[in-house]
Design an enzyme around this catalytic site. Structure first.
Site, PDB file in Angstrom:
ATOM      1  N   HIS A  22       1.011  -1.575   0.550  1.00  0.00           N
ATOM      2  CA  HIS A  22       0.232  -0.133   0.167  1.00  0.00           C
ATOM      3  C   HIS A  22       0.820   1.320   0.027  1.00  0.00           C
ATOM      4  O   HIS A  22       2.154   1.411   0.553  1.00  0.00           O
ATOM      5  CB  HIS A  22      -0.719  -0.334   1.176  1.00  0.00           C
ATOM      6  N   CYS A  34      -2.513   4.795  -4.312  1.00  0.00           N
ATOM      7  CA  CYS A  34      -2.314   3.950  -4.779  1.00  0.00           C
ATOM      8  C   CYS A  34      -3.787   3.832  -5.818  1.00  0.00           C
ATOM      9  O   CYS A  34      -3.881   3.072  -6.349  1.00  0.00           O
ATOM     10  CB  CYS A  34      -2.821   3.436  -3.474  1.00  0.00           C
TER      11      CYS A  34
END
Length: 119
Positions: A22, A34
């Site tokens: 992430h 992201c």
């Protein structure tokens, strides 16, 4: 941090990608790094399926997110292979642009398999 790995065969063709992690470049739902990586990678895989006419092996962590793996199938025609390579090289180029803008949040690695591609 997002880790993106592109695996190449001896002939320099990309055979698989793996994207994990992430970015955490912003609050959940506002993480533009992201979002960019997700849109680029999913768009590329959808294009490989629809434009190249291939059925790659795909693994996605649908519960926690942060993981995508795609491996091209064996037995591609020359046209399918050529189309898939253009799409995957475009993905690599696009992710490199994201990395240049946000180097603290994404790292790209390329791995070469010199033995002809046995994984």
């Amino acid at each position: 941090m997002i880790q993106a790995q592109f695996d190449r065969l001896k002939n320099n063709e990309i055979i698989s990608i793996e994207i994990s992690g992430h970015a955490e470049s912003g609050p959940y739902g506002q993480d533009v790094v992201c979002a960019a990586v997700s849109a680029l990678s999913i768009g590329t895989i959808n294009s490989i399926i629809e434009i190249a006419g291939l059925s790659p092996s795909i693994i996605i962590d649908e519960e926690e997110g942060g993981y995508l793996s795609m491996k091209l199938p064996d037995g591609q025609s020359e046209k399918q292979s050529h189309t898939a390579q253009i799409l995957l090289e475009s993905l690599l180029l696009s992710l490199k642009s994201v990395q240049e803008e946000s180097p603290d949040y994404i790292k790209i690695k390329q791995k070469n398999y010199n033995n002809g591609g046995a994984f």
